[in-house]
Scaffold this active site. Structure first.
Site, PDB file in Angstrom:
ATOM      1  N   SER A 118      88.593 -41.991  13.108  1.00 40.16           N
ATOM      2  CA  SER A 118      87.859 -43.187  13.554  1.00 40.16           C
ATOM      3  C   SER A 118      88.495 -43.800  14.785  1.00 40.16           C
ATOM      4  O   SER A 118      89.702 -44.053  14.805  1.00 40.16           O
ATOM      5  CB  SER A 118      87.871 -44.266  12.472  1.00 40.16           C
ATOM      6  OG  SER A 118      87.239 -43.808  11.331  1.00 40.16           O
TER       7      SER A 118
ATOM      8  N   TYR B 132      81.987 -41.161   0.919  1.00 38.00           N
ATOM      9  CA  TYR B 132      81.185 -42.385   0.742  1.00 38.00           C
ATOM     10  C   TYR B 132      79.838 -42.322   1.456  1.00 38.00           C
ATOM     11  O   TYR B 132      78.951 -43.121   1.190  1.00 38.00           O
ATOM     12  CB  TYR B 132      81.963 -43.639   1.183  1.00 38.00           C
ATOM     13  CG  TYR B 132      82.372 -43.674   2.636  1.00 38.00           C
ATOM     14  CD1 TYR B 132      81.448 -43.939   3.638  1.00 38.00           C
ATOM     15  CD2 TYR B 132      83.700 -43.445   3.007  1.00 38.00           C
ATOM     16  CE1 TYR B 132      81.822 -43.958   4.979  1.00 38.00           C
ATOM     17  CE2 TYR B 132      84.087 -43.465   4.337  1.00 38.00           C
ATOM     18  CZ  TYR B 132      83.140 -43.726   5.313  1.00 38.00           C
ATOM     19  OH  TYR B 132      83.511 -43.737   6.626  1.00 38.00           O
ATOM     20  N   GLU B 133      79.682 -41.350   2.374  1.00 36.31           N
ATOM     21  CA  GLU B 133      78.381 -41.188   3.024  1.00 36.31           C
ATOM     22  C   GLU B 133      77.369 -40.540   2.077  1.00 36.31           C
ATOM     23  O   GLU B 133      76.187 -40.448   2.392  1.00 36.31           O
ATOM     24  CB  GLU B 133      78.524 -40.331   4.290  1.00 36.31           C
ATOM     25  CG  GLU B 133      79.327 -41.002   5.381  1.00 36.31           C
ATOM     26  CD  GLU B 133      79.552 -40.076   6.573  1.00 36.31           C
ATOM     27  OE1 GLU B 133      78.621 -39.901   7.362  1.00 36.31           O
ATOM     28  OE2 GLU B 133      80.663 -39.537   6.701  1.00 36.31           O
TER      29      GLU B 133
ATOM     30  N   MET C 280      90.290 -42.671   3.870  1.00 30.94           N
ATOM     31  CA  MET C 280      89.101 -42.181   3.156  1.00 30.94           C
ATOM     32  C   MET C 280      88.714 -40.773   3.624  1.00 30.94           C
ATOM     33  O   MET C 280      87.533 -40.409   3.610  1.00 30.94           O
ATOM     34  CB  MET C 280      87.927 -43.151   3.383  1.00 30.94           C
ATOM     35  CG  MET C 280      88.224 -44.592   2.977  1.00 30.94           C
ATOM     36  SD  MET C 280      86.873 -45.698   3.352  1.00 30.94           S
ATOM     37  CE  MET C 280      87.689 -47.303   3.171  1.00 30.94           C
ATOM     38  N   SER C 281      89.705 -40.001   4.044  1.00 31.72           N
ATOM     39  CA  SER C 281      89.363 -38.664   4.582  1.00 31.72           C
ATOM     40  C   SER C 281      90.552 -37.710   4.421  1.00 31.72           C
ATOM     41  O   SER C 281      91.478 -37.972   3.662  1.00 31.72           O
ATOM     42  CB  SER C 281      89.014 -38.791   6.071  1.00 31.72           C
ATOM     43  OG  SER C 281      90.161 -39.157   6.818  1.00 31.72           O
TER      44      SER C 281
ATOM     45  N   ASN D 218      95.726 -50.948  10.242  1.00 32.83           N
ATOM     46  CA  ASN D 218      95.874 -52.263   9.603  1.00 32.83           C
ATOM     47  C   ASN D 218      96.981 -52.188   8.565  1.00 32.83           C
ATOM     48  O   ASN D 218      97.242 -51.121   8.010  1.00 32.83           O
ATOM     49  CB  ASN D 218      94.557 -52.687   8.919  1.00 32.83           C
ATOM     50  CG  ASN D 218      94.045 -51.638   7.948  1.00 32.83           C
ATOM     51  OD1 ASN D 218      93.584 -50.562   8.352  1.00 32.83           O
ATOM     52  ND2 ASN D 218      94.160 -51.930   6.680  1.00 32.83           N
TER      53      ASN D 218
ATOM     54  N   HIS E 154      86.226 -52.698   9.587  1.00 30.13           N
ATOM     55  CA  HIS E 154      86.024 -51.461  10.349  1.00 30.13           C
ATOM     56  C   HIS E 154      86.185 -51.685  11.855  1.00 30.13           C
ATOM     57  O   HIS E 154      86.669 -50.801  12.568  1.00 30.13           O
ATOM     58  CB  HIS E 154      84.639 -50.878  10.036  1.00 30.13           C
ATOM     59  CG  HIS E 154      84.402 -49.518  10.611  1.00 30.13           C
ATOM     60  ND1 HIS E 154      85.197 -48.434  10.302  1.00 30.13           N
ATOM     61  CD2 HIS E 154      83.479 -49.046  11.499  1.00 30.13           C
ATOM     62  CE1 HIS E 154      84.764 -47.363  10.969  1.00 30.13           C
ATOM     63  NE2 HIS E 154      83.729 -47.711  11.703  1.00 30.13           N
TER      64      HIS E 154
HETATM   65  N1  HPA Z   1      92.123 -48.434   3.525  1.00 29.35           N
HETATM   66  C1  HPA Z   1      91.379 -47.299   3.480  1.00 29.35           C
HETATM   67  N2  HPA Z   1      90.988 -46.657   4.564  1.00 29.35           N
HETATM   68  C2  HPA Z   1      91.355 -47.155   5.750  1.00 29.35           C
HETATM   69  C3  HPA Z   1      92.124 -48.328   5.877  1.00 29.35           C
HETATM   70  C4  HPA Z   1      92.526 -48.993   4.689  1.00 29.35           C
HETATM   71  O1  HPA Z   1      93.200 -50.042   4.715  1.00 29.35           O
HETATM   72  N3  HPA Z   1      92.315 -48.550   7.198  1.00 29.35           N
HETATM   73  C5  HPA Z   1      91.684 -47.534   7.862  1.00 29.35           C
HETATM   74  N4  HPA Z   1      91.114 -46.688   6.994  1.00 29.35           N
END
Ligand code: HPA
Length: 307
Positions: free
Chosen positions: A52, A107-108, A238-239, A262, A276
Site C-alpha cells: 500500500s 478482506y476483499e 493484512m497481507s 502507524n 488508511h
Molecule cells: N494493522 C493492520 N494492518 C495494517 C496496519 C495496522 O495497524 N497498518 C497498516 N496495515
C-alpha cells in the site's frame, strides 16, 4: 459454457466468487502464464509486490510493459484504493523484473489461494526470487512511523484458524504436500539487505522482526494487539503471509519487508486511531528510499544469487 476462451468452461467472473472456483487448476494457470508471456519480451527472474502506498516502486522501471489485471485471464482484480491493479514488467538496476502494483487481500472477499495465485503465475513465467513489501502497524514499542522492518519470520494466524492458501489437493508440480516453513525468509538476503541499508546510508531506521497477517479489513482492538505482542509479533498487517507460503511451496527465495505506517494503539487512553489515508501518506513519504532499497537488493540478487 461462458464463452471465455481462457477458462476450462468454469464460470469465472473475475471477482473471486465464481460458481466452480475452489481452486485454479494447473491448466488454468498455464493459460494465464502463456497469455502474460505472449505480451512480454523476456522472462522476469525477480517478482516484486508493491505494498500500500508503495506502487511507485514500479513506476521507474525501464522499458515498461504494463498489463492491467482486468486483461489477464483468470486473474482477480484489485479493489483497494492505493493499489493500481496491474503487472508492470521492466528493468530494475538492469535486471528484468515483474512488479505487482496492487495485490489481493482476504478482506476483499477472495479466498487465500486466489489472493496468492499471482505468485504461481510468477513462478510459471520464470520468477525465482520474490521481494514482498507491505504496510504494517508497529507493535514493537521501539518502532516509529516510517521505520522499515525486514521480516525474519511470520506467525500465520489465519492458518491457526484453518485457513491456508495451500489447502485443497496438492499440486505437486509446484511443491510438496507438507512444505517446511522454518526458512521461509532467506537469511543471506536479510543480512545483505541490512548491509545495503547501512552502506547506502538510507534515511530512517531498519529493523528485523516477526510479522503477522490478520484477515482485516478492520484494524485491531487494543486487546488483540496486546495478545499479538505477547506472542512475539513486531508488526501486523493484512497481507504477505499467504503469498510467502505459496512462494516457498514452489521453492522461490523470499525477502520481505514492512513499512511501519502507524504505531499500533496499545493503550485504552491513547486517543489516536489508525486509518488508511495515513498508511498511503507514509508510503508516499518513504517511497523514494524504498525504491532505492529495492533497486540495490535486486542488483545484489542479480550479481550474486542468480544462476
Ligand atoms: N494493522 C493492520 N494492518 C495494517 C496496519 C495496522 O495497524 N497498518 C497498516 N496495515
Amino acid at each position: 459454457m461462458n464463452g471465455n476462451k481462457y477458462t476450462n468452461g468454469e464460470i469465472r467472473n473475475g471477482n473471486g466468487f465464481e460458481t466452480n472456483g475452489d481452486s485454479c487448476t494447473y491448466d488454468d494457470l498455464m493459460i494465464t502464464a502463456k497469455y502474460v508471456l505472449d505480451r512480454i519480451p523476456k522472462m522476469p527472474s525477480i517478482g516484486i509486490i508493491c505494498g500500500s502506498g508503495m506502487g511507485a516502486l514500479a513506476d521507474t522501471l525501464q522499458d515498461k510493459t504494463i498489463i492491467p489485471y482486468g486483461e489477464i485471464p483468470n486473474f482477480p482484480v484489485s479493489t483497494v484504493e492505493g493499489h493500481a491493479g496491474q503487472l508492470v514488467f521492466g528493468a530494475c538496476s538492469g535486471t528484468y523484473v515483474v512488479c505487482m502494483q496492487g495485490r489481493f487481500h482476504h478482506y476483499e472477499g477472495y479466498p487465500l489461494w486466489k489472493c496468492a495465485m499471482p505468485i504461481r503465475v510468477m513462478k510459471l513465467i520464470g520468477v525465482e526470487f520474490l521481494i514482498a513489501t507491505n504496510a504494517a502497524g508497529g507493535i514493537n514499542p521501539a518502532f516509529n512511523e516510517g521505520d522499515v522492518m525486514l521480516i525474519k519470520d511470520h506467525i500465520n494466524m489465519m492458518g491457526f484458524a484453518g485457513n491456508n492458501p495451500l489447502q485443497g489437493p496438492n499440486e505437486s508440480r509446484f511443491g510438496p504436500r507438507f512444505p517446511p516453513m522454518c526458512k521461509a525468509y532467506d537469511r543471506d538476503l536479510i543480512e545483505k539487505a541490512k548491509d545495503i541499508w547501512k552502506n547506502q546510508q538510507f534515511d530512517g531506521r531498519l529493523f528485523e522482526g516477526v510479522y503477522t497477517c490478520l484477515g482485516g479489513p478492520n484494524f485491531e482492538t487494543v486487546a488483540e494487539l496486546r495478545m499479538l505482542k505477547l506472542l512475539g509479533v513486531d508488526a501486523v498487517g493484512m497481507s504477505t503471509v499467504h503469498e510467502v507460503l505459496t512462494a516457498r511451496h514452489c521453492n522461490m527465495t523470499v525477502l520481505a519487508f514492512s513499512l511501519i505506517t502507524n504505531e499500533c494503539v496499545m493503550d485504552y487512553y491513547d486517543h489516536s486511531q489508525p486509518n488508511h489515508e495515513e498508511v498511503i501518506d507514509v508510503g508516499k513519504l518513504r517511497q523514494s528510499t524504498l525504491r532505492r532499497f529495492v533497486e540495490e537488493i535486486v542488483a545484489y540478487i542479480a550479481k550474486n544469487r542468480m544462476k
